[in-house]
Design a protein around this motif. Structure first.
Motif, PDB file in Angstrom:
ATOM      1  N   LEU A 293      -1.466  -8.842  -5.504  1.00 31.85           N
ATOM      2  CA  LEU A 293      -1.336  -7.455  -5.067  1.00 31.85           C
ATOM      3  C   LEU A 293      -0.945  -6.571  -6.263  1.00 31.85           C
ATOM      4  O   LEU A 293      -1.334  -5.419  -6.344  1.00 31.85           O
ATOM      5  CB  LEU A 293      -0.277  -7.370  -3.965  1.00 31.85           C
TER       6      LEU A 293
ATOM      7  N   LYS B 116      -0.874   1.848 -13.595  1.00 34.99           N
ATOM      8  CA  LYS B 116      -1.941   2.420 -12.781  1.00 34.99           C
ATOM      9  C   LYS B 116      -1.383   2.681 -11.381  1.00 34.99           C
ATOM     10  O   LYS B 116      -1.704   3.674 -10.737  1.00 34.99           O
ATOM     11  CB  LYS B 116      -3.102   1.430 -12.698  1.00 34.99           C
ATOM     12  N   LYS B 117      -0.601   1.722 -10.931  1.00 31.96           N
ATOM     13  CA  LYS B 117      -0.004   1.837  -9.593  1.00 31.96           C
ATOM     14  C   LYS B 117       1.230   0.973  -9.562  1.00 31.96           C
ATOM     15  O   LYS B 117       1.223  -0.138 -10.113  1.00 31.96           O
ATOM     16  CB  LYS B 117      -1.031   1.329  -8.553  1.00 31.96           C
ATOM     17  N   TYR B 118       2.312   1.496  -8.992  1.00 25.10           N
ATOM     18  CA  TYR B 118       3.472   0.631  -8.804  1.00 25.10           C
ATOM     19  C   TYR B 118       3.940   0.736  -7.365  1.00 25.10           C
ATOM     20  O   TYR B 118       3.717   1.732  -6.682  1.00 25.10           O
ATOM     21  CB  TYR B 118       4.604   0.980  -9.784  1.00 25.10           C
ATOM     22  N   ILE B 119       4.522  -0.372  -6.903  1.00 20.91           N
ATOM     23  CA  ILE B 119       4.975  -0.404  -5.503  1.00 20.91           C
ATOM     24  C   ILE B 119       6.405  -0.913  -5.463  1.00 20.91           C
ATOM     25  O   ILE B 119       6.892  -1.516  -6.428  1.00 20.91           O
ATOM     26  CB  ILE B 119       4.079  -1.311  -4.637  1.00 20.91           C
TER      27      ILE B 119
ATOM     28  N   PRO C  48      -5.763 -10.171  -2.433  1.00 19.38           N
ATOM     29  CA  PRO C  48      -5.939  -9.076  -3.396  1.00 19.38           C
ATOM     30  C   PRO C  48      -6.776  -9.486  -4.601  1.00 19.38           C
ATOM     31  O   PRO C  48      -7.495  -8.694  -5.185  1.00 19.38           O
ATOM     32  CB  PRO C  48      -4.515  -8.746  -3.831  1.00 19.38           C
TER      33      PRO C  48
ATOM     34  N   LEU D 209      -8.353  -3.896  -6.310  1.00 21.68           N
ATOM     35  CA  LEU D 209      -7.495  -2.976  -5.570  1.00 21.68           C
ATOM     36  C   LEU D 209      -7.571  -1.597  -6.202  1.00 21.68           C
ATOM     37  O   LEU D 209      -7.646  -1.460  -7.423  1.00 21.68           O
ATOM     38  CB  LEU D 209      -6.053  -3.481  -5.575  1.00 21.68           C
TER      39      LEU D 209
ATOM     40  N   ARG E 273      -1.121  -2.849 -12.298  1.00 18.16           N
ATOM     41  CA  ARG E 273      -0.340  -2.645 -11.086  1.00 18.16           C
ATOM     42  C   ARG E 273       0.965  -3.406 -11.218  1.00 18.16           C
ATOM     43  O   ARG E 273       1.006  -4.527 -11.698  1.00 18.16           O
ATOM     44  CB  ARG E 273      -1.121  -3.146  -9.855  1.00 18.16           C
TER      45      ARG E 273
ATOM     46  N   ILE F 222       2.918   0.112  -0.126  1.00 19.86           N
ATOM     47  CA  ILE F 222       1.829  -0.862  -0.242  1.00 19.86           C
ATOM     48  C   ILE F 222       2.285  -2.251   0.179  1.00 19.86           C
ATOM     49  O   ILE F 222       1.555  -3.002   0.794  1.00 19.86           O
ATOM     50  CB  ILE F 222       1.329  -0.898  -1.702  1.00 19.86           C
TER      51      ILE F 222
ATOM     52  N   ASP G 176       3.279   5.467   1.262  1.00 23.71           N
ATOM     53  CA  ASP G 176       2.680   4.744   0.150  1.00 23.71           C
ATOM     54  C   ASP G 176       3.378   3.392  -0.019  1.00 23.71           C
ATOM     55  O   ASP G 176       3.637   2.934  -1.124  1.00 23.71           O
ATOM     56  CB  ASP G 176       2.779   5.557  -1.155  1.00 23.71           C
TER      57      ASP G 176
ATOM     58  N   TYR H 196       0.710  -4.516   2.858  1.00 23.43           N
ATOM     59  CA  TYR H 196       0.198  -5.862   2.555  1.00 23.43           C
ATOM     60  C   TYR H 196       0.766  -6.870   3.515  1.00 23.43           C
ATOM     61  O   TYR H 196       0.040  -7.736   4.045  1.00 23.43           O
ATOM     62  CB  TYR H 196       0.557  -6.260   1.119  1.00 23.43           C
TER      63      TYR H 196
END
Lengths: 622, 300
Positions: free
Chosen positions: B192, B173-176, A112, A117, B142, A73, A71, A77
Motif C-alpha cells: 500500500l 507522492k502520497k503519505y498516509i 496494492p 496506486l 508512498r 487510506i 483521506d 485499505y
C-alpha cells in the motif's frame, strides 16, 4: 440398437438382470433429477452470488464515504482487506476489491502491488473512461462479467455516495469458482448418493429377485433331474417341491400337472414305441432308415441276419456300401424320386452286397418318412427274393424240360408216321424194282435214309422221353399249398388275388410224380391268374370223389369263349398272347399218365373252372 | 380466609421482587468508580490480550476495578486526559510534551525496552525486494506514518525531511496515517506504501512474536530516540493514587504475574524518568514546526 446394447446381458440370470435394471434405474433417475434441479438451481445460485457480491461492495461503499472524506487510506485499505479476508474465511468469493476516486484513480486495492496506486485504472468501467458509466451505474450498482487469468468472475461496481455527491467507486471481483465448486460438489455428492442408492437398489433387487426366483430354480432343478429313471419313480417324488400361493406357485402347480400328463403320455409313447419296435424288428423285410444324405440311421434285425452287418457297425455308414456299382444309378434315381415326392417309388429288383461280399437278389421299396409334410428320412425295405428267384428258375427249367420232352415226343410221332409211310412204300418199290433199274439205287437210298431217319427219331425219342416218372406219396393239401406258394411267389400283384381254399379233411394221399404234378397245377393256376388281370378270387377245392380226389381250380375271370371250350387241350392253340398253347395239352397228358382226368368248363357264376381227378393212393393201388 | 391469605402472599412476593430489582444496580456500583486506563493499540491487533491483563493487574493491585479505554489516536487520548475522562494513559513522546504543555497530564513511568535504557529506535523499513536504500530514495514514493503525534512514526521522519528542507507533502507522492506501527508494517508489506517509519519496540515485538509479519521487510535506517513512550496520569489526579500507581508499575517486575505480563508485552520493566529526557523530542518537534508551512492544516 437397444438389442445390441442388451445383447451381452441376455446371458445373465434373471436375478442379475433385475438387479442391474433396478440398480441402473435407481442410479440414473435421481441422478438425472438431481442434475436437472442443480441446473435449475444454477440461476438461483448465480443471483445469490451476485447478491452477495453486491452486499460485499456495499459493505465497502458505505463506510468508505468517511474514509475518503478524511483521506484515510489505511482505513480504506483495511475495509477492503477485511472484505477479502472475511470472504476468505468463508468461501473467498471476493478475488479482489478496490476503491477508485472520482477521477478513476486507484485509491486502494486489496493487492496494492498488483496495480499502480494513485494511477487511473485502464478499463472501460472506470469513471470517466467508459462511454457512459453513469447510465451503467444508474442504480449505484453495475455488474459485469469479466475474465481474469482464465477465471470467470463478476465484477461488482458500487458507487460511493455521500447524499448525491459521488465520492468514488468500489469494485469487487467475485469469483464463480466457489459457486461452480459448490455445484461440482453437489454433483459429486449427488453422483455418490445416486450410486449408493443404485448399488443398494441393485443389492436389494438382487436379493428380492433371488428370493422370487429360488422356486424357479427349484423347478429348473426338478425339470433337469427328470431323466428316464425319474419317470419310473412315484409321481410324488418327481413333482417340484414348491409350496407357494403366488404366480410361481401356480407355475409349479402347472408344472406338476404337466409332469403327470407327461408321465402318462410317456408311458403311452413308450408302449407305442415298443409296439413299433417289435413290428420293425420282427418284420420279414430288411429295413433300413437313412438320412436324406443316405447315411444309415437305423436297421432292423433282418438286416443283421440277411445282409450281415451288425447294427453298431453299419450305423452312420453310407447306404451305398451295400449297393453294387451296376445298380447305383438305378438306386439313386429311385432315391431321388422318393426324396422329391416323398411317396412310394416303384419297386425295383436289385442285388445287394452283403458284408462278406456276397450278392443277394432283393426287391427294394423306398418310402419317405414325412414329418409335418417334410421328408425327414427315407425308409428302405429290402425283401429277399433270392429264394423266389431260385424257385422261378427251377420251375422254368422244369417246365422247359417237360415241354421240350413232350414236344419232342409229339414231333417224333408226327414225323415217324410220314417217315414210316415213306420207308414202307420205299421197301415195296424196292421189292418190285429190278436191281438194274436206274432208279433202284435212289429208291434204296430213300429207303435207307428213311430208315436212318426213323432210327434218328427213335434215338431222339429215347433221348427226349421225359425221365421216367418218380412216384411218391403226397398229401393233396400239401401238393396244393406248395403249388399255390409257387404261384404266389411269382405273382407281382398278389394283393389283387384273393386265394381261397376249400379242402376236405382227411383226404387220402396221392401217389404221383410231385414235380410234374406241381407243374400241372402251376400251369392251371397261372392260367387262372392270367384270366383275372383286374384281380379276383382264386378258389381251390378238393374233395373225395369215389376213389378219386377231385381238385377244382376256379377263377372269377371272364371265362373261356364257347367255341374254344372243346379245343383247350389241343396243342398250339391258345387265346393267350405270348402263350405256346401247349401247357394244357401237356398237363392233360401228365394227368392222364397218372390215370387221371382233366376237364375245363365255364362256371355258371362266371369265370372258368378246371377239374382234375386223380386216383387216390388206395385207388391207384387197386 | 383462604382467599385473603393468598392475596397477602402475592403482595408480599411482588414487593420482594421490586426490592431485589432496586438493590441490584446499587450493589454493582462502586463508590469511587473504576480506574480508567487509556491505551492506543500500540501492540498489533491479535496481541491485545497483554493489555487487558495489564489493566486487570493494575486494578487488582490498587484494589479497584480498572477499565480499559481504547482510542485509535494519541490525539483522542490527549483529549480524554484533558477532559479528565481517563486516569491513566499509555502515550507517545510527542503526546506527552504537548499534553504537558497544556497541563493535561503528568509523567508517571516509562518502560525499558532496549538494553537497559529508556532509549529506543525509529526504523525506516521498506520491502525486501525494494531498490530503496535510504530515506532519500523514498522521494516521490508512498509513505506511511503511524500517528501524527508519534515520535518514531512521524516526528523523526518529518524531522529528517525538515533537515533537507522537505515536508512530507513535497517529498512524498502520497503519505498516509495508519495509527499503529504494526499497521504501518502491514501497509509496507502488502504494497500500500513503499516505506514506513516504525517503533523499534513494536518491530522487535513482532519479530519475536509474529516473524511472518515482518518477513517481507528490511530496515534501511535506524535512528535512536531518547525517552520511550511514557505512562502518564491525569493532571488533577489524587497524589495518593498517583503514588500507588507508580509503585504498582515499578514493582511489576517483582512478582510472578507482573513479570509474565511484562514479558508478554516485550517490556523489561518500568522505571522512573525525568521530564528532561523528552527534551530531545521537544527540540525535534520545534525544528519541524519551524520548517513546516504554518498554514498547513493539521491532521486530526
Amino acid at each position: 440398437m437397444i438389442r445390441l446394447i442388451l445383447k451381452p446381458f441376455q446371458d445373465w440370470g434373471l436375478a442379475k438382470r433385475i438387479s442391474a435394471g433396478v440398480g441402473l434405474l435407481l442410479f440414473i433417475l435421481p441422478l438425472l433429477l438431481g442434475l436437472f434441479v442443480i441446473e435449475q438451481d444454477r440461476k438461483v445460485l448465480d443471483e445469490e452470488l451476485k447478491k452477495r457480491g453486491i452486499g460485499l461492495a456495499e459493505r465497502v461503499s458505505l463506510p468508505a464515504v468517511d474514509h475518503i472524506l478524511h483521506d484515510d487510506i489505511w482505513e480504506l485499505y483495511k475495509l477492503i482487506r477485511d472484505i477479502t479476508k472475511i470472504s476468505a474465511a468463508t468461501e473467498n468469493i471476493a478475488l479482489y476489491a478496490m476503491v477508485l476516486d472520482n477521477s478513476g484513480k486507484i485509491l486502494v486495492h486489496s493487492d496494492p502491488l498488483s496495480v499502480k496506486l494513485g494511477e487511473p485504472i485502464k478499463d472501460s468501467v472506470s469513471v470517466g473512461g467508459s462511454p457512459n458509466p453513469d447510465s451503467l451505474l444508474s442504480k449505484g450498482i453495475l455488474i459485469r462479467e469479466i475474465r481474469l487469468k482464465e477465471e470467470s468472475l463478476y465484477e461488482i461496481s458500487s458507487l460511493i455516495l455521500r447524499g448525491d455527491e459521488r465520492l468514488g467507486i468500489t469494485r469487487i471481483g467475485i469469483t464463480k469458482r466457489y459457486m461452480e465448486e459448490q455445484r461440482r460438489r453437489l454433483r459429486r455428492d449427488l453422483f455418490i448418493a445416486s450410486f449408493i442408492l443404485g448399488a443398494s437398489g441393485a443389492i436389494v433387487g438382487f436379493l428380492i429377485a433371488r428370493q422370487m426366483i429360488r422356486p424357479l430354480n427349484q423347478l429348473t432343478r426338478s425339470v433337469a433331474a427328470l431323466g428316464d429313471e425319474q419317470f419310473d419313480k412315484d409321481i410324488k417324488d418327481i413333482m417340484a417341491p414348491v409350496r407357494r400361493r403366488d404366480e410361481v406357485g401356480l407355475l409349479a402347480d402347472s408344472f406338476n400337472m404337466m409332469i403327470q400328463r407327461l408321465k402318462k403320455s410317456r408311458k403311452e409313447l413308450k408302449e407305442s414305441e415298443e409296439r413299433h419296435r417289435s413290428l420293425w424288428e420282427h418284420v420279414e423285410d430288411s429295413m433300413i432308415r437313412v438320412t436324406l444324405e443316405k447315411k444309415i440311421i437305423a436297421v432292423n434285425r433282418r438286416v443283421e441276419e440277411v445282409i450281415g452287418y451288425p447294427r453298431e457297425e453299419i450305423a452312420g455308414s453310407d447306404i451305398s456300401i451295400m449297393i453294387p456299382d451296376k445298380y447305383c444309378d438305378l438306386f439313386d434315381e429311385v432315391f431321388q424320386r422318393t426324396l422329391k415326392k416323398g411317396e412310394k417309388a416303384p419297386t425295383i429288383e436289385i442285388e445287394v452286397l452283403t458284408r462278406d461280399k456276397g450278392l443277394i437278389s432283393m426287391e427294394l421299396d423306398m418310402r419317405g418318412v414325412t414329418i409335418r409334410d417334410e421328408v425327414e428320412s427315407i425308409q428302405i425295405h429290402f425283401r429277399d427274393i433270392s429264394k423266389r428267384k431260385e424257385i422261378e428258375q427251377e420251375l422254368i427249367n422244369a417246365a422247359r424240360f417237360v415241354t421240350i420232352g413232350e414236344l419232342t415226343t409229339d414231333l417224333t410221332h408226327e414225323i415217324n408216321n410220314p417217315i414210316g409211310i415213306i420207308s414202307g412204300f420205299a421197301q415195296q418199290i424196292l421189292a418190285k424194282m429190278d436191281e438194274g433199274n436206274p432208279s433202284y439205287k435212289f429208291v434204296r437210298i430213300i429207303s435207307e435214309e428213311a430208315k436212318r431217319c426213323k432210327n434218328v427219331m427213335k434215338d431222339l425219342l429215347a433221348f427226349s422221353q421225359p425221365s421216367s416218372f418218380q412216384y411218391s406219396l403226397v398229401n393233396p393239401e400239401d401238393l396244393i399249398n406248395e403249388s399255390l406258394e409257387f404261384v404266389l411267389l411269382l405273382l407281382h400283384q398278389k394283393e389283387l388275388i384273393s386265394v381261397k381254399k376249400e379242402i376236405q379233411d382227411n383226404l387220402p394221399r396221392l401217389y404221383l410224380d410231385i414235380p410234374r404234378m406241381k407243374g400241372v397245377f402251376l400251369n392251371i393256376y397261372m392260367n387262372a391268374v392270367d384270366a383275372m388281370p383286374q384281380g379276383g378270387d382264386l378258389i381251390t377245392q378238393a374233395s373225395l370223389d369215389g376213389s378219386y380226389i377231385k381238385i377244382a381250380v376256379s377263377d372269377t375271370g371272364k371265362g373261356i369263349p364257347e367255341d374254344y371250350l372243346d379245343k383247350v387241350f389241343t396243342p398250339y392253340l391258345t387265346t393267350k398272347e405270348g402263350g405256346s398253347g401247349i401247357g394244357l395239352s401237356i398237363s392233360k397228358r401228365i394227368v392222364e399218365a397218372h390215370n387221371g382226368r382233366i376237364e375245363i368248363e365255364n362256371r355258371l357264376e362266371g369265370g372258368a373252372r378246371c377239374l382234375i381227378w386223380l386216383p387216390s393212393h388206395e385207388g391207384a393201388i387197386k | 380466609m383462604v382467599l385473603r391469605g393468598t392475596k397477602r402472599f402475592k403482595t408480599a412476593s411482588i414487593l420482594l421482587i421490586l426490592l431485589i430489582l432496586l438493590i441490584i444496580p446499587f450493589e454493582s456500583m462502586e463508590a469511587e468508580g473504576p480506574l480508567r486506563i487509556a491505551i492506543t493499540p500500540v501492540l498489533p491487533e491479535g496481541h491485545l490480550e497483554p493489555n487487558r491483563e495489564m489493566i486487570n493487574y493494575i486494578g487488582d493491585r490498587i484494589e479497584r476495578s480498572a477499565e480499559l479505554v481504547q482510542r485509535r489516536s494519541y490525539q483522542e487520548i490527549n483529549d480524554l486526559l484533558q477532559k479528565g475522562e481517563v486516569d491513566v494513559a499509555f502515550v507517545g513522546g510527542v503526546t506527552y510534551i504537548l499534553g504537558r504543555d497544556k497541563s493535561a497530564m503528568e509523567l508517571l513511568v516509562a518502560p525499558v525496552v532496549f538494553d537497559e535504557s529508556t532509549n529506543y529506535f525509529s526504523y525506516l523499513v521498506v520491502r525486501k525486494d525494494s531498490p530503496i536504500r535510504s530515506l532519500l530514495d523514498l522521494k516521490g514514493k508512498r509513505f506511511a506514518f503511524t500517528d501524527p503525534l508519534s515520535t518514531s512514526g512521524k516526528l523523526l521522519p518529518a524531522y529528517l525531511l525538515a533537515r533537507i528542507n522537505e515536508t512530507p507533502e513535497t517529498f512524498f507522492k502520497k503519505y498516509i496515517y495508519t495509527y499503529s506501527h504494526s499497521s504501518s508494517i502491514e501497509a509496507v508489506s502488502v504494497g500500500l506504501v513503499d516505506g514506513a517509519s516504525v517503533d523499534s519496540y513494536i518491530w522487535d515485538f513482532l519479530s519475536s512474536k509474529d516473524p511472518e509479519s515482518v518477513s517481507r521487510l528490511k530496515i534501511i535506517e535506524r535512528h535512536e530516540l531518547i525517552g520511550t513512550t511514557p505512562v502518564v496520569v491525569r493532571n488533577d489526579i489524587e497524589p495518593g493514587l498517583k503514588e500507588r500507581l507508580r509503585r504498582v508499575f515499578l514493582d511489576m517486575e517483582r512478582d510472578q504475574r507482573g513479570r509474565e505480563i511484562l514479558n508478554k508485552m516485550g517490556i523489561k520493566r518500568f522505571v522512573d524518568v525525568k521530564d528532561s529526557i523528552y527534551n530531545a523530542t521537544r527540540e525535534m518537534f520545534k525544528f519541524v514546526e519551524r520548517r513546516t508551512d504554518p498554514g498547513r492544516k493539521k491532521k486530526r
